[in-house]
Design an enzyme around this catalytic site. Structure first.
Site, PDB file in Angstrom:
ATOM      1  N   TYR A 173      73.458 -12.707  90.269  1.00 28.91           N
ATOM      2  CA  TYR A 173      74.523 -11.707  90.238  1.00 28.91           C
ATOM      3  C   TYR A 173      74.334 -10.618  91.292  1.00 28.91           C
ATOM      4  O   TYR A 173      75.193  -9.773  91.466  1.00 28.91           O
ATOM      5  CB  TYR A 173      74.648 -11.065  88.851  1.00 28.91           C
ATOM      6  CG  TYR A 173      73.342 -10.632  88.221  1.00 28.91           C
ATOM      7  CD1 TYR A 173      72.729  -9.439  88.580  1.00 28.91           C
ATOM      8  CD2 TYR A 173      72.728 -11.430  87.267  1.00 28.91           C
ATOM      9  CE1 TYR A 173      71.533  -9.044  88.010  1.00 28.91           C
ATOM     10  CE2 TYR A 173      71.531 -11.049  86.675  1.00 28.91           C
ATOM     11  CZ  TYR A 173      70.934  -9.854  87.052  1.00 28.91           C
ATOM     12  OH  TYR A 173      69.750  -9.476  86.485  1.00 28.91           O
ATOM     13  N   LYS A 174      73.212 -10.644  92.006  1.00 29.27           N
ATOM     14  CA  LYS A 174      72.969  -9.631  93.045  1.00 29.27           C
ATOM     15  C   LYS A 174      73.507 -10.143  94.377  1.00 29.27           C
ATOM     16  O   LYS A 174      74.721 -10.253  94.566  1.00 29.27           O
ATOM     17  CB  LYS A 174      71.480  -9.300  93.104  1.00 29.27           C
ATOM     18  CG  LYS A 174      70.912  -8.712  91.802  1.00 29.27           C
ATOM     19  CD  LYS A 174      69.430  -8.431  91.928  1.00 29.27           C
ATOM     20  CE  LYS A 174      68.775  -8.071  90.604  1.00 29.27           C
ATOM     21  NZ  LYS A 174      69.063  -6.685  90.178  1.00 29.27           N
TER      22      LYS A 174
ATOM     23  N   PHE B  20      59.373  -5.746  88.459  1.00 28.83           N
ATOM     24  CA  PHE B  20      60.428  -5.281  87.565  1.00 28.83           C
ATOM     25  C   PHE B  20      59.889  -5.266  86.139  1.00 28.83           C
ATOM     26  O   PHE B  20      59.237  -6.224  85.710  1.00 28.83           O
ATOM     27  CB  PHE B  20      61.652  -6.191  87.664  1.00 28.83           C
ATOM     28  CG  PHE B  20      62.880  -5.580  87.061  1.00 28.83           C
ATOM     29  CD1 PHE B  20      63.483  -4.488  87.657  1.00 28.83           C
ATOM     30  CD2 PHE B  20      63.418  -6.072  85.884  1.00 28.83           C
ATOM     31  CE1 PHE B  20      64.620  -3.911  87.103  1.00 28.83           C
ATOM     32  CE2 PHE B  20      64.541  -5.499  85.320  1.00 28.83           C
ATOM     33  CZ  PHE B  20      65.151  -4.412  85.924  1.00 28.83           C
TER      34      PHE B  20
ATOM     35  N   ASP C  64      59.295 -14.181  91.755  1.00 30.14           N
ATOM     36  CA  ASP C  64      60.616 -13.732  91.327  1.00 30.14           C
ATOM     37  C   ASP C  64      61.398 -13.342  92.583  1.00 30.14           C
ATOM     38  O   ASP C  64      60.985 -12.455  93.331  1.00 30.14           O
ATOM     39  CB  ASP C  64      60.480 -12.535  90.376  1.00 30.14           C
ATOM     40  CG  ASP C  64      61.818 -12.084  89.802  1.00 30.14           C
ATOM     41  OD1 ASP C  64      62.863 -12.343  90.421  1.00 30.14           O
ATOM     42  OD2 ASP C  64      61.815 -11.437  88.734  1.00 30.14           O
TER      43      ASP C  64
ATOM     44  N   ARG D 270      68.880   4.582  95.856  1.00 26.16           N
ATOM     45  CA  ARG D 270      68.665   3.228  96.378  1.00 26.16           C
ATOM     46  C   ARG D 270      69.964   2.668  96.953  1.00 26.16           C
ATOM     47  O   ARG D 270      71.023   2.754  96.334  1.00 26.16           O
ATOM     48  CB  ARG D 270      68.145   2.313  95.259  1.00 26.16           C
ATOM     49  CG  ARG D 270      67.702   0.946  95.747  1.00 26.16           C
ATOM     50  CD  ARG D 270      67.158   0.107  94.612  1.00 26.16           C
ATOM     51  NE  ARG D 270      68.206  -0.332  93.699  1.00 26.16           N
ATOM     52  CZ  ARG D 270      68.073  -1.321  92.820  1.00 26.16           C
ATOM     53  NH1 ARG D 270      66.919  -1.943  92.710  1.00 26.16           N
ATOM     54  NH2 ARG D 270      69.063  -1.663  92.023  1.00 26.16           N
TER      55      ARG D 270
END
Length: 395
Positions: A207-208, A113, A182, A354
């Site tokens: 939060y995912k 990321f 990560d 996605r």
């Protein structure tokens, strides 16, 4: 056996919406609003500052961290919450780099990321290190004797490609390097085993797939063998061994507590704690099996009905996280058309549609609705509208 019908009912999923964007933001657990409201009305309102002791706010980062530890193959007392993921990346990489002072190289990959790479680049400039970035498939070959830190996101945010944590960690250790993983697209989505893989540091957001809400706090894990040695550059008040002595000289707290920085976000952490209730009784093995079932079914149905789309994720489910990407030259407009029909996925530049599959609440009905909706939009070209091409601030 995990009851996924029960877990699905634990979320406030809007009627008529097929939600396949939990890899960006999980939906709200039905209990979260009441839990936060109770915290505000019974704790903040009534206790005021005494809530730090009476309501346990001060200890909350460790207690919530222990709940996440089970989901990532870690032990009790090894995970602490707080701050943002970028801050936790900085802490982990800086601590790992400091533990290898005779080496300069931080290795990552181009599928990482961008924020992680930004953090590592800034750190490298500050401590006279070198950030090397290679293609994801070239990471193992690039692990060399001058490596200090291997910094990898386990599941690629665009393709869903999953790195082999155990193999890469072993290779890094063979040359004397440390690893930072990560878990942003891993925690709550795949079977993570930090202790079994002998990883050194790990960080992640909540939060995912953990459904903690927008801006939910991040977590950091440090292997027990490093916990009393690691010392990040970013040293905060809450990471001091006696913060309320107000000592002007920093003395790190014992173990994972030293990775705390600032005042914890109690309201956000309360929402996250409510979200973690859903995970009680969930088997990680069942979760992974369900994830593979959903993603395999989606790929098969999309490829059968949308032959012009190109799969952008690994075909082997063992090399894939819980997300699937397909490429289309007008991917942004296609996704806006899907969202307008109540099928929510997301777009990743330059041309990726996605779809994130969260086993806690997605089922095969979601797979069918999404694949069939995508086929319909492509067939009738309903995506071909100017307003669907207008980029929003958040894509």
């Amino acid at each position: 056996m995990t009851d996924f019908n029960r877990t699905r009912q634990a979320f406030d999923l809007p009627s008529g919406i097929t939600y396949l964007d939990g890899n960006s933001l999980g939906p709200m657990p039905t209990s979260a609003a009441e839990r936060v409201s109770r915290m505000m009305s019974e704790e903040w309102s009534r206790m005021l500052i005494t809530g730090w002791n009476k309501a346990g706010w001060y200890a909350q980062p460790r207690k919530v961290g222990d709940r996440i530890a089970r989901l990532i193959g870690a032990g009790s007392g090894q995970v602490v919450m707080g701050d943002t993921l970028s801050i936790k990346v900085f802490q982990a990489v800086s601590a790992a780099r400091a533990m290898r002072p005779d080496r300069r190289v931080i290795l990552s990959d181009s599928g990482n990321f961008p924020s992680d790479l930004y953090v590592a680049h800034g750190l490298a400039a500050a401590v006279d290190a070198e950030l090397r970035v290679v293609a994801p498939e070239d990471v193992e070959a690039a692990i060399s004797d001058d490596l200090a830190v291997l910094m990898i996101t386990e599941v690629d945010y665009r393709t869903g490609r999953r790195h082999d944590m155990k193999a890469l960690t072993r290779k890094a250790h063979e040359v004397g390097a440390l690893t930072v993983w990560d878990l942003a697209h891993s925690a709550g989505a795949v079977d993570v085993a930090l202790l079994d893989c002998d990883a050194d540091f790990a960080v992640g957001c909540t939060y995912k797939y953990l459904n903690g809400g927008p801006g939910a706090p991040a977590f950091i894990w440090v292997h027990p063998q490093h916990a009393d040695k690691a010392r990040p550059i970013l040293q905060g008040w809450m990471g001091h061994h006696a913060p309320f002595d107000f000592d002007l000289d920093y003395q790190p707290a014992a173990g994972i507590e030293r990775m705390r920085v600032g005042t914890p976000p109690v309201i956000a952490m309360t929402a996250l704690d409510a979200a973690l209730d859903v995970w009680e009784g969930v088997s990680i093995d069942d979760l992974r099996a369900r994830s593979i079932e959903l993603t395999e079914a989606f790929i098969a149905r999309v490829e059968a009905r949308c032959p012009d789309l190109v799969l952008h994720s690994p075909r082997d489910p063992l090399q894939r996280g819980s997300q699937v990407g397909f490429r289309h030259p007008q991917a942004y407009a296609v996704m806006q058309a899907l969202i307008a029909e109540g099928i929510i996925g997301d777009f990743r530049a330059p041309d990726v549609l996605r779809f994130g599959f969260a086993p806690l609440y997605n089922d095969l009905g979601d797979v069918e609705r999404a694949a069939d909706g995508l086929a319909r939009i492509l067939a009738n070209q309903s995506w071909d509208r100017d307003d669907y091409r207008q980029r929003a601030d958040v894509t």
